[in-house]
Write an enzyme that holds these catalytic residues in place. Structure first.
Site, PDB file in Angstrom:
ATOM      1  N   ASP A 159      -3.514   5.077   9.571  1.00 20.70           N
ATOM      2  CA  ASP A 159      -2.482   5.313  10.715  1.00 20.70           C
ATOM      3  C   ASP A 159      -2.192   6.785  10.517  1.00 20.70           C
ATOM      4  OD1 ASP A 159      -1.970   2.350  10.700  1.00 20.70           O
ATOM      5  OD2 ASP A 159      -1.751   3.223   8.318  1.00 20.70           O
ATOM      6  N   HIS A 187       0.962  -1.140   6.148  1.00 21.34           N
ATOM      7  CA  HIS A 187      -0.138  -0.732   7.204  1.00 21.34           C
ATOM      8  C   HIS A 187      -0.142  -1.947   8.173  1.00 21.34           C
ATOM      9  CE1 HIS A 187      -3.593  -0.020   9.277  1.00 21.34           C
ATOM     10  NE2 HIS A 187      -4.272  -1.265   8.971  1.00 21.34           N
TER      11      HIS A 187
HETATM   12  C1  LMR Z   1      -6.539  -1.466  11.928  1.00 22.74           C
HETATM   13  O1  LMR Z   1      -5.408  -0.877  11.778  1.00 22.74           O
HETATM   14  O2  LMR Z   1      -7.294  -1.197  13.091  1.00 22.74           O
HETATM   15  C2  LMR Z   1      -7.031  -2.590  11.165  1.00 22.74           C
HETATM   16  O3  LMR Z   1      -6.009  -2.797  10.176  1.00 22.74           O
HETATM   17  C3  LMR Z   1      -7.103  -3.756  11.856  1.00 22.74           C
HETATM   18  C4  LMR Z   1      -5.993  -4.664  11.911  1.00 22.74           C
HETATM   19  O4  LMR Z   1      -6.223  -5.689  11.588  1.00 22.74           O
HETATM   20  O5  LMR Z   1      -4.910  -4.446  12.296  1.00 22.74           O
END
Ligand code: LMR
Length: 366
Positions: A159, A187
């Site tokens: 991120d 996340h």
């Molecule tokens: C992402 O952020 O690309 C990964 O964590 C995929 C997801 O499942 O969000």
């Protein structure tokens, strides 16, 4: 040459690993003078695919690639490892939210925590990538009573890198000239990508962008980037996730650039008023193989509200997996001052830095 270090990778035949392992073997993660032993772990039904990948690694003739071993269980695969990259998890398909994965992945990560506890080097550094990464990291950590909670981290560098790349595009700056971005929290789409402390060419970013672009375009774009990629590719991000793993581990082990801040999902010690004991993404700096939360950033009411929202989601996720969090490790996750690790690697054969209490019990990690 240094002596080789052992790196375990789960989900080793998967898409992220397909990019990651070649970078690790070429020295991008630990430096061009650090030989590596790769202990690759996959499900029993995927071992042929893994064997094929191992052949390709061999065919690259990387000077730093000392040994590859293949394992169909984590108890063997984690034996004596210094670093564990936990990538394997049930993947998210189109239309699924990360939290749908919570229950199906929770069992996997409690077993992995126990196996790290029992078989890994006692100074092992663990990065959880498989989603929901923060809570999976919490489950693993809570199931490893002999290890410190500070040895378990979750990937939010993806991120962080996304925020940097997209901001670079918007401002026309080179990513290298952008600093001090912070990703707070989970996340997941609840995360808070914070630009209030960020700089472009050492000048505050907020003076160089429209507030409405920041709130209405930038923040939702970073929050939902994973889902957007899945919708476009029909698959989760892979190469960018691999790059983020490299960056996270590189900085943790070899240190952040002077003055730079990076984002890591780590166990909360209560800094910035965040609930203790959850795995929350904070701004950190790393040195000597340790990370330290960057303290004293000024947080306004607007930002605080967003930090709280993502914290609330993590508390909810923690409560949903309470049955997998042994009471035995509750105290160590509440009171980090009793969890000590120096970040100095001891080898299983008893060599390496002296195993004196100086190395193992005096330096707080956070
Ligand atoms: C992402 O952020 O690309 C990964 O964590 C995929 C997801 O499942 O969000």
């Amino acid at each position: 040459m240094r002596r080789p270090v052992r790196i375990a990778v789960t989900g080793a035949a998967g898409a992220i690993s397909n990019s990651l392992l070649f970078k690790v073997a070429s020295g991008e993660m630990l430096g061009k003078d650090q030989p590596v032993i790769l202990q690759l772990i996959e499900m029993p039904g995927r071992m042929e695919a893994l064997r094929g990948l191992a052949m390709e690694l061999e065919d690259c003739a990387y000077p730093l690639l000392h040994t590859i071993t293949l394992h169909d269980n984590v108890e063997d695969g984690f034996n004596n490892v210094h670093y564990a990259l936990l990538i394997g998890a049930r993947p998210r398909g189109a239309g699924m939210e990360r939290r749908d994965l919570l229950e199906s992945n929770a069992e996997i990560f409690s077993r992995q925590g126990r196996a790290l506890n029992d078989f890994a080097n006692r100074d092992v550094k663990v990065l959880v990538v498989g989603n929901p990464a923060n809570t999976n990291a919490l489950i693993a950590s809570r199931n490893a009573p002999k290890l410190s909670p500070s040895q378990f981290t979750a990937l939010t560098r993806l991120d962080h890198n996304r925020a940097k790349g997209i901001l670079a595009n918007h401002t026309g700056a080179n990513p290298r000239n952008i600093g001090r971005i912070v990703i707070w929290g989970n996340h997941s789409p609840s995360q808070f990508p914070d630009l209030h402390h960020a700089t472009v060419l050492d000048e505050p970013v907020m003076g160089q962008i429209d507030r409405s672009w920041y709130e209405e375009v930038f923040i939702p774009k970073i929050q939902n980037r994973g889902g957007e990629i899945i919708a476009a590719r029909g698959l989760s991000s892979a190469a960018s996730a691999a790059q983020a793993v490299i960056d996270h581990m590189h900085d943790w082990i070899l240190g952040t650039e002077p003055g730079e801040i990076v984002s890591m999902g780590i166990v909360s010690d209560g800094s910035y008023g965040v609930e203790k004991g959850i795995i929350y993404s904070f701004p950190v700096r790393c040195d000597y193989g340790r990370y330290q939360i960057v303290k004293g950033l000024e947080i306004g009411d607007w930002a605080r509200e967003r930090m709280k929202a993502t914290e609330a989601e993590l508390i909810e996720e923690r409560d949903a997996v309470q049955h997998l969090l042994p009471a035995e490790t509750a105290e160590s996750h509440q009171n980090l001052s009793i969890c000590l690790r120096s970040g100095v690697t001891l080898y299983a054969d008893g060599t390496g830095p002296d195993a004196s209490s100086k190395y193992l019990t005096t330096n707080r990690v956070m």
